[in-house]
Motif scaffolding. Structure first.
Motif, PDB file in Angstrom:
ATOM      1  N   PHE A  97      80.928 111.453  82.311  1.00  0.00           N
ATOM      2  CA  PHE A  97      80.513 110.089  81.968  1.00  0.00           C
ATOM      3  C   PHE A  97      79.865 109.337  83.140  1.00  0.00           C
ATOM      4  O   PHE A  97      79.628 108.134  83.042  1.00  0.00           O
ATOM      5  N   ASP A  98      79.626 110.053  84.237  1.00  0.00           N
ATOM      6  CA  ASP A  98      78.959 109.431  85.383  1.00  0.00           C
ATOM      7  C   ASP A  98      79.761 108.239  85.911  1.00  0.00           C
ATOM      8  O   ASP A  98      79.233 107.149  86.143  1.00  0.00           O
ATOM      9  N   LEU A  99      81.082 108.456  86.122  1.00  0.00           N
ATOM     10  CA  LEU A  99      81.971 107.405  86.600  1.00  0.00           C
ATOM     11  C   LEU A  99      82.408 107.686  88.033  1.00  0.00           C
ATOM     12  O   LEU A  99      81.948 108.650  88.648  1.00  0.00           O
ATOM     13  N   GLY A 148      77.805 131.613  85.936  1.00  0.00           N
ATOM     14  CA  GLY A 148      76.458 131.206  86.311  1.00  0.00           C
ATOM     15  C   GLY A 148      75.889 130.080  85.467  1.00  0.00           C
ATOM     16  O   GLY A 148      74.835 129.542  85.785  1.00  0.00           O
ATOM     17  N   GLN A 149      76.592 129.706  84.396  1.00  0.00           N
ATOM     18  CA  GLN A 149      76.090 128.644  83.521  1.00  0.00           C
ATOM     19  C   GLN A 149      76.562 127.287  84.029  1.00  0.00           C
ATOM     20  O   GLN A 149      77.695 127.131  84.456  1.00  0.00           O
ATOM     21  N   LYS A 150      75.689 126.288  84.002  1.00  0.00           N
ATOM     22  CA  LYS A 150      76.033 124.951  84.455  1.00  0.00           C
ATOM     23  C   LYS A 150      76.176 124.014  83.258  1.00  0.00           C
ATOM     24  O   LYS A 150      75.481 124.181  82.261  1.00  0.00           O
ATOM     25  N   PRO A 151      77.077 123.035  83.345  1.00  0.00           N
ATOM     26  CA  PRO A 151      77.242 122.091  82.236  1.00  0.00           C
ATOM     27  C   PRO A 151      75.962 121.301  81.988  1.00  0.00           C
ATOM     28  O   PRO A 151      75.138 121.131  82.893  1.00  0.00           O
ATOM     29  N   VAL A 152      75.822 120.794  80.772  1.00  0.00           N
ATOM     30  CA  VAL A 152      74.588 120.106  80.399  1.00  0.00           C
ATOM     31  C   VAL A 152      74.393 118.827  81.206  1.00  0.00           C
ATOM     32  O   VAL A 152      73.267 118.357  81.367  1.00  0.00           O
ATOM     33  N   ASN A 153      75.503 118.259  81.714  1.00  0.00           N
ATOM     34  CA  ASN A 153      75.393 117.016  82.480  1.00  0.00           C
ATOM     35  C   ASN A 153      75.346 117.269  83.985  1.00  0.00           C
ATOM     36  O   ASN A 153      75.537 116.354  84.780  1.00  0.00           O
ATOM     37  N   TYR A 154      75.083 118.501  84.373  1.00  0.00           N
ATOM     38  CA  TYR A 154      75.015 118.856  85.793  1.00  0.00           C
ATOM     39  C   TYR A 154      73.895 118.088  86.490  1.00  0.00           C
ATOM     40  O   TYR A 154      72.789 117.957  85.969  1.00  0.00           O
ATOM     41  N   LYS A 155      74.206 117.570  87.690  1.00  0.00           N
ATOM     42  CA  LYS A 155      73.218 116.849  88.492  1.00  0.00           C
ATOM     43  C   LYS A 155      73.030 117.613  89.800  1.00  0.00           C
ATOM     44  O   LYS A 155      73.999 117.880  90.515  1.00  0.00           O
ATOM     45  N   PRO A 156      71.817 117.984  90.136  1.00  0.00           N
ATOM     46  CA  PRO A 156      71.564 118.771  91.341  1.00  0.00           C
ATOM     47  C   PRO A 156      71.790 117.964  92.616  1.00  0.00           C
ATOM     48  O   PRO A 156      71.790 116.728  92.609  1.00  0.00           O
ATOM     49  N   VAL A 157      71.998 118.693  93.723  1.00  0.00           N
ATOM     50  CA  VAL A 157      72.132 118.054  95.029  1.00  0.00           C
ATOM     51  C   VAL A 157      70.875 117.234  95.315  1.00  0.00           C
ATOM     52  O   VAL A 157      69.755 117.683  95.070  1.00  0.00           O
TER      53      VAL A 157
END
Length: 266
Positions: A97-99, A148-157
């Motif tokens: 939830f981007d908290l 190797g799979q990333k969650p759909v809400n993954y945010k890159p560095v």
């Protein structure tokens, strides 16, 4: 060890400056951080009473978890709480939830609602899903991640976002570690890139008070003691030069306080 002696004028003034809107345990924590001397909420209550200092807070304390999560977030926590440490659950909620929720807030929210992770003891044990990716669920579930799979809400560095609580810009600096290790204040990262780690007991201040003006020229390193004087006397301004002058005035306040304490000790 708790304090057993009288408080200096500087300490009393500090409590007076931070007391409005805060409960005694919060004031005690700030006092300990500021002066390095352990005090209790009861001692802060006594100090305030002796010096007629008011906090102006409701008798019924609004806990940190009141209204902390909306309905969707609450349901998400209930669905995924099993087998997760509080920190792991906080990380999961923050990613989803981007908290900026802490493990302590999650713990308090769970305790008030008698919700358990199913872990034994004080949740200090490794969760059943340690070493696996995705959420714990015997037999797997639709939210589990394949290798190797990333969650759909993954945010890159390198991703950035504005913290809804204080308006600071956060930047993602790594994929691993706890939430506060992965996301850091952008202005602090910028300052440290040029100057090295922020020294203990110090903070990086925006000279013009604009949290979006993230440039080296607009960042000032101040001690926590300087910052307390600046906040108490409203010495931070909307232009950099005036704030730098305010910092000089804060130093003068500190030197005067030190001289008074030396005179009183003689």
């Amino acid at each position: 060890m708790s304090r057993r002696y009288s408080y200096s004028k500087e300490e009393i003034d500090f409590v007076r400056s931070v007391a409005p809107g805060k409960y005694n345990d919060e004031i005690a924590a700030l006092f300990t951080e500021m002066f390095g001397s352990q005090v209790t909420a009861g001692q802060m209550k006594g100090l305030k009473s002796n010096h007629k200092i008011k906090s102006y807070v409701p008798t019924r304390r609004v806990t940190e978890d009141d209204g902390l999560f909306n309905k969707e977030q609450q349901e998400f926590i209930k669905e995924n709480v099993k087998g997760l440490l509080n920190q792991d659950l906080a990380n999961l909620v923050n990613e989803k939830f981007d908290l900026s929720i802490t493990a302590q807030q999650v713990k308090a929210w769970k305790n008030r609602r008698h919700i358990s992770s199913g872990l034994k003891g004080s949740e200090g044990m490794d969760p059943p899903n340690k070493g696996t990716k995705g959420l714990y669920n015997v037999g797997g579930n639709k939210t589990s991640f394949k290798p190797g799979q990333k969650p759909v809400n993954y945010k890159p560095v390198g991703s950035e976002r504005i913290d809804s609580k204080d308006g600071y810009t956060l930047v993602k600096v790594q994929d691993n570690g706890d939430w506060h290790e992965r996301w850091r204040h952008k202005h602090v990262v910028l300052w440290e890139k040029e100057n090295g780690p922020v020294p203990e007991g110090h903070a990086v201040l925006f000279a013009d008070q604009n949290k979006q003006n993230i440039t080296l020229e607009n960042l000032i390193l101040v001690s926590r003691r300087q910052l307390a004087i600046i906040n108490k006397n409203d010495l931070a301004f909307n232009d950099a030069e005036s704030t730098k002058l305010g910092l000089t005035m804060a130093d003068i306040h500190l030197k005067i306080g030190e001289r008074k304490r030396k005179d009183e000790a003689q």
